[in-house]
Every structure is written in structure tokens, then in C-alpha cells.
Design an enzyme around this catalytic site. Sequence first.
Site, PDB file in Angstrom:
ATOM      1  N   GLU B  29     -22.065 105.120 -25.266  1.00 23.92           N
ATOM      2  CA  GLU B  29     -21.172 105.310 -26.397  1.00 23.92           C
ATOM      3  C   GLU B  29     -20.665 103.965 -26.851  1.00 23.92           C
ATOM      4  OE1 GLU B  29     -18.514 109.049 -26.183  1.00 23.92           O
ATOM      5  OE2 GLU B  29     -19.160 108.629 -24.146  1.00 23.92           O
ATOM      6  N   ASP B  48     -16.820 111.576 -15.287  1.00 22.33           N
ATOM      7  CA  ASP B  48     -16.725 112.094 -16.654  1.00 22.33           C
ATOM      8  C   ASP B  48     -18.090 112.482 -17.219  1.00 22.33           C
ATOM      9  OD1 ASP B  48     -15.603 112.693 -19.166  1.00 22.33           O
ATOM     10  OD2 ASP B  48     -16.069 110.684 -19.908  1.00 22.33           O
ATOM     11  N   HIS B  53     -23.170 115.811 -17.440  1.00 22.20           N
ATOM     12  CA  HIS B  53     -24.185 115.626 -18.484  1.00 22.20           C
ATOM     13  C   HIS B  53     -25.482 115.041 -17.942  1.00 22.20           C
ATOM     14  CE1 HIS B  53     -21.275 116.640 -21.469  1.00 22.20           C
ATOM     15  NE2 HIS B  53     -20.459 115.657 -21.110  1.00 22.20           N
ATOM     16  N   LYS B 151     -18.932 103.264 -21.823  1.00 25.37           N
ATOM     17  CA  LYS B 151     -18.212 103.162 -23.096  1.00 25.37           C
ATOM     18  C   LYS B 151     -18.380 101.741 -23.615  1.00 25.37           C
ATOM     19  CE  LYS B 151     -16.202 107.175 -22.358  1.00 25.37           C
ATOM     20  NZ  LYS B 151     -16.580 108.350 -23.120  1.00 25.37           N
TER      21      LYS B 151
END
Lengths: 328, 299
Positions: B29, B48, B53, B151
Amino acid sequence: MIIDLPKTTTSLVNSKLVHLRQQGGVNAVGRVLTLVIVTDDDERTEEIIDAANDASREHPCRVIVVARGMKRASARLDAQIRVGGDAGASEVIVLRMYGPLADHGDSCVIPLLLPDAPVVAWWPFEAPPVPAEDPIGKLAQRRITDAAAERNPIKMLDARTKSYKQGDTDLAWTRLTLWRAVLAAALDLPPLERVTAASVVGDGDSPSADLLAAWLAARLKVPVRRGKSSDSQGIVRVELERRSGSVVLHRPDGKIGTLTQPGQPDRRVALQRRPVADCLSEELRRLDADEIYEQALGGLGKITRGRVSTKPPTPEKAPTRTRAQANA
Amino acid sequence: MLALRFANQLFEPIWNANYVDHVQITMAEDIGLGGRAGYYDGIGAARDVIQNHLLQLMALTTMEEPISFRPKALRLEKIKVLEAARVPGPISETTARGQYTGGWQGGQKVPGLLEEEGFATDSVTETYAAITLSVDTRRWAGVPFYLRTGKRLGRRVTEIAVVFKRAPHLPFDDTATEELGQNALVVRVQPDEGVTMRFGSKVPGNTMEVRDVSMDFSYGHSFTESSPEAYERLLLDVLLGEPSLFPNSEEVELSWQILDPVIKYWHTHGAPEPYPAGTWGPESADKMLDATGRHWRRP
């Protein structure tokens, strides 16, 4: 089609690219590399984009132009996407960066690089002192500089020798390809004799002439003299001395060269000075390290500078000798 | 992914350790964590994203063919591979983690995690996590699976890259294949859903030179209707009472079992390595692959 995205971010540019692709099927497949052009934002930028577009007809690529604008401004990124008729066989993304952002071009380039595809960085004008350690240079497999466009080409060439890393190359070297081909082919014909000495005459400022001399010194391992000529541009004359007479390649007008070899009629050779787009296409053909260029840089220290006597080769003498040999 | 693997004859025969060198699953991301401190601080990228995922994507990539596409049958197969998966040791060498620092990203100046509002200035929460997995089945023995997420990386992308072994013999001279990489099949999950295949092709011209090219399939191009966003799909499945893609408690349990040793190790060993915003993660992640002579592909 030209799409302007003023005051933007790279994620917006990226989503616009995906959108364009889905809408128009623009540029669906086959990008083979990303070409990153680093330059200052001025009137020369367009010329450079044109050259890249020409090269893209042979190598469909994504061209990212990093144009550094005014430093004394607030940080801002203006992007422009060109596709279709305005971009040759490529897609061009022009990133104009202002203020403190201008020093961080790599941060805008990373998100726009094509997945997997090799990256080539090209500095058409002033290049960083050590290309391989420049933030954008680090991203690239291949780094193209142009010593001839620098303020002091000859000094720059020395710097390039010191900072050489695999993947570096220079357009001054690419401009030599035709010369090297003609000279190498001339030595392929009989009489197959060793070259004993060589000389190169050219414009004092021509880095190509220096590189050619250095290449001869490195490959033939003979003394090479490098002379200056004041009246014409680029390389003017190369002479390879052999026992039976010299091989001379002479190009006084920057267009057509004459190859003189003992025992053979003079030959005219097309030796046009090559446009940048040509050289760029050639550079993009190979993406691995150019070992011969490295050797040539290594030969720079071996050449002797000074006057070269340009008396015409003695064509009468050489044929006599060959005839004598034939009779013997 | 399921349709690609099980509706086609083309891919399944080479979908095993005989042909596959390794697999990279990436979920990157470009956004940071501004305003999400309450949820994220102390949780980190591994919990997370990897736990659910990436492990789900890995399960869909590695599982055997289910007998039908009914939720129960799918789940059965996923559970099998999740049971066979583990993080090989030593964990210090097979995992990597990082935390982004401030810098320029995509044309904007962004703050580092420690400067984001709501995070402790000495937070050791990781914003980048990469792990190696091995799947101990006959089909996948010896094939490493590299999972990474983070991130403030280069750009937003989720994809599965199956990288194949090199051809055992190359009947060319040395320089001809210098630029040839490994064949790869990349499933782009988002954005621009589709499949890319990379293989070698001859460069035009009179010299023999082989270079990587890519062949591309894009959903948006072949079907003008766009497929629903991931969360739309998930909610629809739940509403219909067919949560085939929704992991049930056993799968979740197994995912935690895989990840627990890593989190425990990280907890007791040092802090995440800083990486500048807008790059592709910390150096330790590169080292993790270098150790086996591989490298992360640029997504």
C-alpha cells in the site's frame, strides 16, 4: 493525446494510466523497458522527448521525463501523460518538479516504473558525478550519459573512468560504432599483419576521438597518439600503421569517410555524424554491461597527446611491395 | 485464481515443485497510517495483513483441486495446505520487518510512523513484514513462498507471482542469454486485475540475443464490465450465506499457528528496521531473499 495533471501525485498518475488503458486499450502489451530521462526543465526538454520517441519505435517503452524546475518554489508535481500520436510507440510521462521536490526525483519515479521490466536512466545533458550512486541511477540497470554534452567533455571522461560501474555507458562511445566497425573490418583483410602504432586526429574537445584512441590502445596494445584539429568537428582521421603501409580512415567533412589501404583502391564509407535518437536506439538494444566500453575507458591513460603528422600515406610504395612479394 | 488454475489445462501440469522455483505474494500500500493509530499500534503488518489476506492467497495458490466449488469442499482443501505450511527456521533469516520513516513519496512529503499522530515515539510496531513459508506436501516440497506486505511502499499493488525454474539446458552461447530472467506468471489481484506472463524472446536484429518480454491479459480490457471490489464480493457472499472465500474459525486458527512463532520471536528480538517511505521495504527483506540467490521482483 496529451493529458495534463497539474498539482498531482504519482498515485493519481498511476490510476489515470490504468483508466486510459481500460478505456481505450491504449498500450496494452509489450513494454520492454522503462526509460527515465533526467533533465532540467527548459526548452531543450522537447527535443529530448522527440529523440526518445524515435527510439521507442524500435523499443516500445515507457518514458518518464524527470524535469527539474525552479528550486525556489513550493514543492509541487505537475504531470503530463502523452499517449498515441503524441508519444511514438511509447507512453511518455513528463514529471515537472518544483521546490524541494526537485531533489527527490526518485520518489516520483519509483511508483511509475513498469513491473519487472529493466530500467534505463539517461542524462542527456549534465550527469551526476557518479551515475551508479545517484538515487535514480541506482534504480537503473543501464545508465547512459553523454560526455559531449558536458561543459568539459575530456575531464568528464576521466571522471567516468573513475566512477565506472557495470551498466554505465556513454553516447560519445555509441557514436563510435561505425568507426569501429569500419576499422575492424579493414584489419580482417590480408595482409594480416600486426598494427605497430596508431593515431587519431579530431576536435580537441571531442570525447569520441579520445575514446577511439583509448579503444585502439586497449585492444591493439600499441602506442596511440591523439592529435587535435581545429577546423572540423568530431573525429577527422584515424591511422593504423602496419609494416606494409598504413590503413587510413579520413573524414574531413563529417559526412563521408575515405578508407585508404595499401594495395587497394580508396573506398568511400558513409560515416555520418549520428543523431541522438540513433545512438539511443542502439544503446537500448543491449542492456547488459558493455565490457568493451570499460576496456576503452581503461585505455584512456595510455594515449599520448601531441601533434600527429598527417602526411598522406604513400600509396606507391605499398603496392610495389605486395607485387614484389607476389613475384617472390 | 480458482478459474485460472482449475478451468485450464495449461497451468496445472506445471504447478508444482518440479517446475516452480518460488512464489512471491505481495500486498503493498502506498498510504500511511495517519489516523489509524488506535487500531494499528501494537498490532503491526504481520497480524493485520499476513495472517488473513496473504495466507488466504497462499492457500488458494497452493491447494489441491477441490472436488467442487461448494464452500465446504474449498475449505477442506485450504485447511489441508494451511496445516502443511510452516515458517522454516532460523526465524531471524527467514523473516524481515520494517517501519517507515519520513521522506518524499510520490510527490508529497510524508511523515514517518513515529511522527504520525497517535503513535508512541518509541513504537516498535512493524509497518512492513516479510516471511518465508514452506508447504510440506509432495507438490510443494522445497519451494519457498515469500509473503510480504507493507505501508508507504512504492505503489498500491496486490499480486501473486509464480516464478519458474530456468531451463535445464540453454543451447546458446554465453552472451545470448545474459539478459534472460526466469519465466514468471503473475496474477494481478489489484489494481488493473489480470495476468502477466514473462518469458524470453529473441531481440530483433542479426545477433542472437534473448530478452524477457511480457504477455498481458487485463480484465478491464477483455471484459468491459469491472469485477466487484474485494470487500463488495465478501459481503455479498456472507449475505447469501455462502461464505466460501470467508475463512472460518479453523482456518483462522491455523493461520495463527503459522504466524505465532514469528510474532513471538519478533517480540523478544529487537525492533523493526527503518525504511524510507516510498521504497520497497527494508534492506533485511532483500537480504532474506539474497541468501538463497533470489530477489524480489518489482511489482
